[in-house]
Design a protein around this motif. Structure first.
Motif, PDB file in Angstrom:
ATOM      1  N   GLY A   1       6.047   6.683   0.401  1.00  0.00           N
ATOM      2  CA  GLY A   1       6.095   5.391   1.063  1.00  0.00           C
ATOM      3  C   GLY A   1       6.263   5.474   2.569  1.00  0.00           C
ATOM      4  O   GLY A   1       6.599   4.484   3.208  1.00  0.00           O
TER       5      GLY A   1
ATOM      6  N   PHE B   1      -0.719   4.209   0.176  1.00  0.00           N
ATOM      7  CA  PHE B   1      -1.728   3.218   0.520  1.00  0.00           C
ATOM      8  C   PHE B   1      -2.860   3.887   1.287  1.00  0.00           C
ATOM      9  O   PHE B   1      -2.626   4.633   2.236  1.00  0.00           O
ATOM     10  CB  PHE B   1      -1.134   2.094   1.381  1.00  0.00           C
ATOM     11  CG  PHE B   1      -2.142   1.031   1.720  1.00  0.00           C
ATOM     12  CD1 PHE B   1      -2.444   0.033   0.807  1.00  0.00           C
ATOM     13  CD2 PHE B   1      -2.834   1.057   2.927  1.00  0.00           C
ATOM     14  CE1 PHE B   1      -3.398  -0.930   1.101  1.00  0.00           C
ATOM     15  CE2 PHE B   1      -3.779   0.102   3.229  1.00  0.00           C
ATOM     16  CZ  PHE B   1      -4.066  -0.901   2.312  1.00  0.00           C
TER      17      PHE B   1
ATOM     18  N   GLN C   1       7.354   0.234   2.469  1.00  0.00           N
ATOM     19  CA  GLN C   1       6.221   0.374   1.562  1.00  0.00           C
ATOM     20  C   GLN C   1       6.715   0.975   0.247  1.00  0.00           C
ATOM     21  O   GLN C   1       7.579   1.848   0.239  1.00  0.00           O
ATOM     22  CB  GLN C   1       5.149   1.273   2.193  1.00  0.00           C
ATOM     23  CG  GLN C   1       4.563   0.687   3.466  1.00  0.00           C
ATOM     24  CD  GLN C   1       3.660  -0.490   3.179  1.00  0.00           C
ATOM     25  OE1 GLN C   1       2.607  -0.356   2.574  1.00  0.00           O
ATOM     26  NE2 GLN C   1       4.078  -1.675   3.608  1.00  0.00           N
ATOM     27  N   LYS C   2       6.165   0.503  -0.864  1.00  0.00           N
ATOM     28  CA  LYS C   2       6.633   0.930  -2.178  1.00  0.00           C
ATOM     29  C   LYS C   2       5.838   2.093  -2.766  1.00  0.00           C
ATOM     30  O   LYS C   2       6.337   2.817  -3.613  1.00  0.00           O
ATOM     31  CB  LYS C   2       6.594  -0.245  -3.148  1.00  0.00           C
ATOM     32  CG  LYS C   2       7.622  -1.294  -2.810  1.00  0.00           C
ATOM     33  CD  LYS C   2       7.743  -2.284  -3.928  1.00  0.00           C
ATOM     34  CE  LYS C   2       8.985  -3.106  -3.692  1.00  0.00           C
ATOM     35  NZ  LYS C   2       9.585  -3.572  -4.902  1.00  0.00           N
ATOM     36  N   ARG C   3       4.579   2.229  -2.356  1.00  0.00           N
ATOM     37  CA  ARG C   3       3.740   3.279  -2.918  1.00  0.00           C
ATOM     38  C   ARG C   3       2.702   3.713  -1.884  1.00  0.00           C
ATOM     39  O   ARG C   3       2.590   3.103  -0.840  1.00  0.00           O
ATOM     40  CB  ARG C   3       3.073   2.839  -4.209  1.00  0.00           C
ATOM     41  CG  ARG C   3       2.581   1.487  -4.276  1.00  0.00           C
ATOM     42  CD  ARG C   3       2.193   0.941  -5.639  1.00  0.00           C
ATOM     43  NE  ARG C   3       1.877  -0.450  -5.429  1.00  0.00           N
ATOM     44  CZ  ARG C   3       2.769  -1.432  -5.339  1.00  0.00           C
ATOM     45  NH1 ARG C   3       4.038  -1.177  -5.485  1.00  0.00           N
ATOM     46  NH2 ARG C   3       2.403  -2.656  -5.116  1.00  0.00           N
TER      47      ARG C   3
ATOM     48  N   ARG D   1       1.552  -6.725   0.800  1.00  0.00           N
ATOM     49  CA  ARG D   1       1.827  -6.768  -0.650  1.00  0.00           C
ATOM     50  C   ARG D   1       2.403  -5.462  -1.155  1.00  0.00           C
ATOM     51  O   ARG D   1       3.124  -5.445  -2.152  1.00  0.00           O
ATOM     52  CB  ARG D   1       0.551  -7.136  -1.393  1.00  0.00           C
ATOM     53  CG  ARG D   1       0.169  -8.597  -1.193  1.00  0.00           C
ATOM     54  CD  ARG D   1      -1.125  -8.947  -1.870  1.00  0.00           C
ATOM     55  NE  ARG D   1      -1.343 -10.395  -1.831  1.00  0.00           N
ATOM     56  CZ  ARG D   1      -2.532 -10.960  -1.945  1.00  0.00           C
ATOM     57  NH1 ARG D   1      -3.627 -10.228  -2.101  1.00  0.00           N
ATOM     58  NH2 ARG D   1      -2.639 -12.281  -1.893  1.00  0.00           N
ATOM     59  N   ASN D   2       2.127  -4.360  -0.467  1.00  0.00           N
ATOM     60  CA  ASN D   2       2.650  -3.053  -0.862  1.00  0.00           C
ATOM     61  C   ASN D   2       4.162  -2.953  -0.654  1.00  0.00           C
ATOM     62  O   ASN D   2       4.785  -2.002  -1.091  1.00  0.00           O
ATOM     63  CB  ASN D   2       1.913  -1.945  -0.088  1.00  0.00           C
ATOM     64  CG  ASN D   2       2.023  -0.594  -0.750  1.00  0.00           C
ATOM     65  OD1 ASN D   2       2.058  -0.476  -1.967  1.00  0.00           O
ATOM     66  ND2 ASN D   2       2.079   0.442   0.058  1.00  0.00           N
ATOM     67  N   THR D   3       4.769  -3.962  -0.032  1.00  0.00           N
ATOM     68  CA  THR D   3       6.227  -4.013   0.098  1.00  0.00           C
ATOM     69  C   THR D   3       6.852  -4.777  -1.071  1.00  0.00           C
ATOM     70  O   THR D   3       8.067  -4.864  -1.173  1.00  0.00           O
ATOM     71  CB  THR D   3       6.667  -4.703   1.413  1.00  0.00           C
ATOM     72  OG1 THR D   3       6.297  -6.081   1.373  1.00  0.00           O
ATOM     73  CG2 THR D   3       6.080  -4.019   2.625  1.00  0.00           C
TER      74      THR D   3
ATOM     75  N   ALA E   1      -3.029  -6.207   2.068  1.00  0.00           N
ATOM     76  CA  ALA E   1      -2.633  -5.231   1.050  1.00  0.00           C
ATOM     77  C   ALA E   1      -1.381  -4.459   1.470  1.00  0.00           C
ATOM     78  O   ALA E   1      -0.517  -4.166   0.630  1.00  0.00           O
ATOM     79  CB  ALA E   1      -3.793  -4.273   0.773  1.00  0.00           C
ATOM     80  N   LEU E   2      -1.245  -4.142   2.753  1.00  0.00           N
ATOM     81  CA  LEU E   2      -0.032  -3.459   3.226  1.00  0.00           C
ATOM     82  C   LEU E   2       1.193  -4.356   3.082  1.00  0.00           C
ATOM     83  O   LEU E   2       2.279  -3.879   2.738  1.00  0.00           O
ATOM     84  CB  LEU E   2      -0.204  -3.011   4.679  1.00  0.00           C
ATOM     85  CG  LEU E   2      -1.018  -1.737   4.876  1.00  0.00           C
ATOM     86  CD1 LEU E   2      -1.455  -1.600   6.332  1.00  0.00           C
ATOM     87  CD2 LEU E   2      -0.204  -0.521   4.441  1.00  0.00           C
TER      88      LEU E   2
END
Length: 141
Positions: free
Chosen positions: A136, A123, A119-121, A22-24, A19-20
């Motif tokens: 982020g 987490f 990171q985009k958002r 994918r968070n990029t 998930a981390l």
């Protein structure tokens, strides 16, 4: 952007690591290593690039580690690798390979050290621990 994760979907640490990544905004190559283990050369290379010993890369919990006598200090790296390849559950997880480096991501936020994109958002890990804030940025403990 080439990122590969050797993943076990039953493992919370592995799910958080995925998930981390994918968070990029990147979708990594996901290899479910229990069904598709790395080659001997690939495993040896990941262990070396992660700066680990073969023993560091063995998973003890929830595996036949003790039953197989793998805690015997007389066993060679080659013997340990043989066991890991014969029973991939013995390979600790998740290993992540990026252009920045290779890490065994335990805890999952270790992956942040080798992700080439930010990171985009925010987490939060499955256990409720906040790892990335609203801007982020990594939250330090």
């Amino acid at each position: 952007m080439d990122i590969t994760i050797y993943h076990n979907p039953s493992c919370g640490t592995s799910r958080n690591t995925l998930a981390l990544i994918r968070n990029t905004g990147v979708e990594p190559v996901v290899i479910e290593y229990l069904n598709n283990p790395p080659s001997r050369e690939g495993l040896t290379d990941m262990i070396a690039k992660a700066g680990l010993t073969v023993r560091d890369a063995i998973r003890e919990k929830g595996t036949p580690y003790a039953e197989l006598g793998l805690d015997n200090p007389a066993l060679s790296d080659e013997q340990l690798l043989d066991a890991m390849l014969a029973q991939p559950i013995l390979i600790n997880r998740p290993f992540v390979v990026t252009s920045v480096g290779v890490r065994l991501c335990r805890p999952s936020e270790v992956v942040l050290d080798i992700l080439p994109l930010p990171q985009k958002r925010p987490f939060t890990k499955e256990d409720g621990e906040v790892v990335i804030d609203a801007e982020g940025h990594r939250i330090s403990k």
